[in-house]
Design a protein around this motif. Structure first.
Motif, PDB file in Angstrom:
ATOM      1  N   VAL A  15      15.372 -51.280  50.603  1.00  0.00           N
ATOM      2  CA  VAL A  15      16.050 -52.017  51.919  1.00  0.00           C
ATOM      3  C   VAL A  15      17.181 -51.369  52.241  1.00  0.00           C
ATOM      4  O   VAL A  15      18.279 -50.676  51.348  1.00  0.00           O
ATOM      5  CB  VAL A  15      16.225 -53.367  51.152  1.00  0.00           C
ATOM      6  CG1 VAL A  15      17.236 -53.403  49.901  1.00  0.00           C
ATOM      7  CG2 VAL A  15      16.720 -54.514  52.244  1.00  0.00           C
ATOM      8  N   ALA A  17      20.728 -52.213  52.867  1.00  0.00           N
ATOM      9  CA  ALA A  17      21.569 -53.064  52.989  1.00  0.00           C
ATOM     10  C   ALA A  17      22.692 -52.476  52.141  1.00  0.00           C
ATOM     11  O   ALA A  17      23.290 -53.147  50.969  1.00  0.00           O
ATOM     12  CB  ALA A  17      21.234 -54.338  52.301  1.00  0.00           C
ATOM     13  N   SER A  21      26.045 -50.259  55.661  1.00  0.00           N
ATOM     14  CA  SER A  21      25.368 -51.009  57.060  1.00  0.00           C
ATOM     15  C   SER A  21      26.287 -51.705  57.894  1.00  0.00           C
ATOM     16  O   SER A  21      27.168 -51.964  57.515  1.00  0.00           O
ATOM     17  CB  SER A  21      24.399 -52.086  56.103  1.00  0.00           C
ATOM     18  OG  SER A  21      23.520 -51.534  55.423  1.00  0.00           O
ATOM     19  N   PRO A  34      19.736 -52.462  60.239  1.00  0.00           N
ATOM     20  CA  PRO A  34      19.476 -51.371  59.277  1.00  0.00           C
ATOM     21  C   PRO A  34      20.508 -50.184  59.517  1.00  0.00           C
ATOM     22  O   PRO A  34      20.520 -49.276  58.942  1.00  0.00           O
ATOM     23  CB  PRO A  34      18.283 -50.917  59.364  1.00  0.00           C
ATOM     24  CG  PRO A  34      17.789 -51.365  60.581  1.00  0.00           C
ATOM     25  CD  PRO A  34      18.645 -52.658  60.982  1.00  0.00           C
ATOM     26  N   VAL A 123      24.563 -62.507  54.118  1.00  0.00           N
ATOM     27  CA  VAL A 123      23.457 -61.955  54.803  1.00  0.00           C
ATOM     28  C   VAL A 123      22.950 -60.782  54.153  1.00  0.00           C
ATOM     29  O   VAL A 123      21.641 -60.728  53.869  1.00  0.00           O
ATOM     30  CB  VAL A 123      23.884 -61.831  56.375  1.00  0.00           C
ATOM     31  CG1 VAL A 123      22.502 -61.124  57.110  1.00  0.00           C
ATOM     32  CG2 VAL A 123      24.058 -63.107  57.106  1.00  0.00           C
ATOM     33  N   ALA A 124      23.722 -59.845  53.755  1.00  0.00           N
ATOM     34  CA  ALA A 124      23.337 -58.855  53.285  1.00  0.00           C
ATOM     35  C   ALA A 124      22.822 -58.922  51.818  1.00  0.00           C
ATOM     36  O   ALA A 124      21.705 -58.328  51.202  1.00  0.00           O
ATOM     37  CB  ALA A 124      24.575 -57.781  52.868  1.00  0.00           C
ATOM     38  N   GLU A 126      21.103 -61.650  51.005  1.00  0.00           N
ATOM     39  CA  GLU A 126      19.772 -62.033  51.252  1.00  0.00           C
ATOM     40  C   GLU A 126      18.694 -61.262  51.516  1.00  0.00           C
ATOM     41  O   GLU A 126      17.692 -61.124  51.408  1.00  0.00           O
ATOM     42  CB  GLU A 126      19.836 -63.414  52.390  1.00  0.00           C
ATOM     43  CG  GLU A 126      18.764 -63.937  52.647  1.00  0.00           C
ATOM     44  CD  GLU A 126      17.985 -64.657  51.281  1.00  0.00           C
ATOM     45  OE1 GLU A 126      16.785 -64.648  51.329  1.00  0.00           O
ATOM     46  OE2 GLU A 126      18.736 -64.998  50.510  1.00  0.00           O
ATOM     47  N   THR A 127      19.392 -59.998  52.210  1.00  0.00           N
ATOM     48  CA  THR A 127      18.669 -59.021  52.751  1.00  0.00           C
ATOM     49  C   THR A 127      18.156 -58.278  51.574  1.00  0.00           C
ATOM     50  O   THR A 127      16.887 -57.656  51.324  1.00  0.00           O
ATOM     51  CB  THR A 127      19.440 -57.903  53.582  1.00  0.00           C
ATOM     52  OG1 THR A 127      19.641 -58.489  54.806  1.00  0.00           O
ATOM     53  CG2 THR A 127      18.418 -56.568  53.953  1.00  0.00           C
ATOM     54  N   ARG A 130      15.600 -60.302  49.592  1.00  0.00           N
ATOM     55  CA  ARG A 130      13.904 -60.462  50.049  1.00  0.00           C
ATOM     56  C   ARG A 130      12.834 -59.566  49.472  1.00  0.00           C
ATOM     57  O   ARG A 130      11.770 -60.121  48.835  1.00  0.00           O
ATOM     58  CB  ARG A 130      14.219 -59.991  51.654  1.00  0.00           C
ATOM     59  CG  ARG A 130      12.904 -60.213  52.254  1.00  0.00           C
ATOM     60  CD  ARG A 130      12.964 -60.100  53.837  1.00  0.00           C
ATOM     61  NE  ARG A 130      13.403 -58.651  54.106  1.00  0.00           N
ATOM     62  CZ  ARG A 130      13.691 -58.649  55.240  1.00  0.00           C
ATOM     63  NH1 ARG A 130      13.718 -59.197  56.597  1.00  0.00           N
ATOM     64  NH2 ARG A 130      14.340 -57.078  55.512  1.00  0.00           N
ATOM     65  N   SER A 405      21.291 -66.966  60.080  1.00  0.00           N
ATOM     66  CA  SER A 405      20.927 -65.540  59.687  1.00  0.00           C
ATOM     67  C   SER A 405      20.101 -65.410  58.457  1.00  0.00           C
ATOM     68  O   SER A 405      19.192 -64.737  58.462  1.00  0.00           O
ATOM     69  CB  SER A 405      22.129 -64.742  59.726  1.00  0.00           C
ATOM     70  OG  SER A 405      22.805 -64.920  61.010  1.00  0.00           O
ATOM     71  N   HIS A 409      15.766 -64.310  57.513  1.00  0.00           N
ATOM     72  CA  HIS A 409      15.078 -63.189  56.700  1.00  0.00           C
ATOM     73  C   HIS A 409      13.968 -64.158  55.956  1.00  0.00           C
ATOM     74  O   HIS A 409      12.748 -63.342  55.726  1.00  0.00           O
ATOM     75  CB  HIS A 409      16.307 -62.747  55.653  1.00  0.00           C
ATOM     76  CG  HIS A 409      17.113 -61.828  56.226  1.00  0.00           C
ATOM     77  ND1 HIS A 409      16.767 -60.350  56.457  1.00  0.00           N
ATOM     78  CD2 HIS A 409      18.330 -62.094  56.807  1.00  0.00           C
ATOM     79  CE1 HIS A 409      17.734 -59.632  56.938  1.00  0.00           C
ATOM     80  NE2 HIS A 409      18.927 -60.703  57.212  1.00  0.00           N
ATOM     81  N   ARG A 413       9.618 -63.147  56.476  1.00  0.00           N
ATOM     82  CA  ARG A 413       8.839 -62.808  55.252  1.00  0.00           C
ATOM     83  C   ARG A 413       7.673 -63.656  55.222  1.00  0.00           C
ATOM     84  O   ARG A 413       6.702 -63.306  54.896  1.00  0.00           O
ATOM     85  CB  ARG A 413       9.697 -62.977  54.023  1.00  0.00           C
ATOM     86  CG  ARG A 413       8.964 -62.676  52.610  1.00  0.00           C
ATOM     87  CD  ARG A 413       9.840 -62.836  51.431  1.00  0.00           C
ATOM     88  NE  ARG A 413       8.855 -62.732  50.188  1.00  0.00           N
ATOM     89  CZ  ARG A 413       8.540 -63.997  49.650  1.00  0.00           C
ATOM     90  NH1 ARG A 413       9.157 -65.260  50.281  1.00  0.00           N
ATOM     91  NH2 ARG A 413       7.851 -64.159  48.704  1.00  0.00           N
TER      92      ARG A 413
END
Length: 422
Positions: A15, A17, A21, A34, A123-124, A126-127, A130, A405, A409, A413
């Motif tokens: 990923v 992140a 980033s 990204p 948010v990062a 959560e990225t 995922r 945000s 994610h 998915r």
């Protein structure tokens, strides 16, 4: 030619992140990556011409990166510390932009610089969650019974939050987390393979020929491995590339330990291994058909000594005094004065109650509130989270750009899963 061997396969999900980033605010949403600032010019705080904020800049604003513990290798001449002032200047501009958007939406809530920076970090996180969910919960595995392994110089800054989000109660941070990839390469076993075409029928009369070829290739591989490096041990694996006569599908086979006077060489039973694998691959075997040996292959594996070193001295007193105390911003808590400890001064069985920061020359480890870090006898860090139920957020009807945000994610998915299986 590549050898199809299940032992050589790893299911890896990646990923974008990382600390480089870039951070964007688009259509009311916090976007992380990204796109990356890379190492040159890098984040804004590097002061090397970078003009776009990154996750590293966000962690600096939140107090999770401490410039005084970093070498002075930044700035135009590579002789300055991290530039926090420049980062704050751009974060203030970004915060003003976000607040103008909120005003246009008739939203009375205004965000501070710390809330904006924390939003991007969430948010990062959560990225990064995922792909972990995809390979665990998405395949029926319960993350709560697993431990989160963390590596990288900045991995320790996010590990506790990611573990909490996934419902994981333990985080393992290796002693050499900041250079774990380099350590892994240094300790990795070295493999050398040699292969020679044969084109003979496998029968009792040709077994001695194959055994002699194995001996020659084994000698060649061993000499090649040991001429420039010293290994703890060298292991040899032998393969025959076998197929039924009249077919073009050859299978690379290891010998079985079974004994059969008709088909067994001194290294094992290759024919039984081939028949078993052929049946598994195609659902049938061809009785009475000659089996052709296309190639002979030998793999020499130089095993390195993976001794992890001496155990740390067991702590016989309280933890050492912290070096400094600094304000660190935590989600739902705000700024909290947190002690900073040096990993090199901690001993086995020392426990650090969060909130705290453990500094190392290779990495920074953030211990969040309601977490306890324990130093193992090998100098690794085991972080235990008191609550592993994940973060609970009360959802209202007002606009929440950060939560929007994060949901994007998870929703993407879900959409991908529906599309993939439809």
């Amino acid at each position: 030619m590549f050898l199809c061997d299940d032992r050589l396969k790893l299911d890896i999900s990646t990923v974008a992140a990382g600390g480089g980033s870039k951070l964007f605010f688009r259509s009311g949403m916090f976007i992380v990556g990204p796109e990356s600032a890379g190492a040159q010019p890098g984040p804004v705080c590097y002061d090397k011409g970078g003009s776009e904020l990154t996750i590293t800049d966000a962690n600096l604003v939140l107090g999770r990166i401490l410039p005084e513990f970093f070498p002075k290798i930044f700035g135009p001449n590579n002789n300055m510390p991290l530039n926090k002032d420049k980062t704050l200047e751009l974060f203030n501009k970004l915060t003003d932009e976000i607040n103008r958007f909120l005003e246009a939406q008739n939203d009375a809530k205004r965000m501070t610089v710390h809330e904006v920076a924390m939003g991007y970090v969430r948010v990062a996180n959560e990225t990064m969650c995922r792909p972990i969910r995809a390979i665990t919960q998405g395949k029926g595995y319960d993350t709560s019974v697993h431990m989160l392994a963390c590596f990288g110089g900045a991995g320790g800054q996010h590990a506790c939050a990611i573990a909490s989000s996934l419902g994981i109660s333990s985080v393992f941070v290796p002693k050499y987390a900041g250079i774990l990839s380099a350590v892994g390469i240094f300790l990795a076993d070295v493999v050398y393979e040699a292969q020679e075409p044969v084109g003979k029928v496998y029968r009792k009369e040709t077994i001695s020929y194959f055994d002699a070829k194995f001996a020659d290739l084994e000698k060649h591989c061993t000499e090649h491995l040991t001429k420039s490096m010293k290994f703890f041990k060298v292991e040899i694996e032998r393969f025959l590339h076998l197929r039924y006569d009249g077919t073009d599908c050859a299978l690379m086979c290891l010998p079985k330990d079974t004994t059969n006077s008709e088909t067994t060489s001194k290294y094992g039973d290759f024919i039984s291994s081939f028949v078993e694998r052929y049946s598994k691959e195609f659902g049938f075997t061809i009785q009475g058909r000659d089996i052709i040996v296309d190639d002979i292959r030998v793999r020499a594996v130089g095993l390195t000594d993976k001794d992890s070193g001496q155990d740390l001295e067991i702590a016989d007193s309280k933890i050492p005094d912290c070096k400094i105390k600094c304000d660190v911003y935590f989600d739902a808590v705000g700024l909290v004065e947190s002690p900073v400890y040096l990993l090199s001064e901690l001993k086995s069985d020392h426990s650090i109650q969060g909130p705290a920061i453990i500094m190392d020359s290779l990495s920074t480890i953030l211990i969040e509130p309601a977490a306890i870090a324990e130093i193992t006898k090998k100098g690794d860090i085991l972080v235990r989270l008191e609550s592993s139920l994940g973060r609970r957020v009360k959802i209202g009807t007002e606009l929440d750009t950060i939560q929007l945000s994060i949901f994007s994610h998870r929703f993407m998915r879900f959409v991908f899963t529906i599309f993939f299986y439809s």
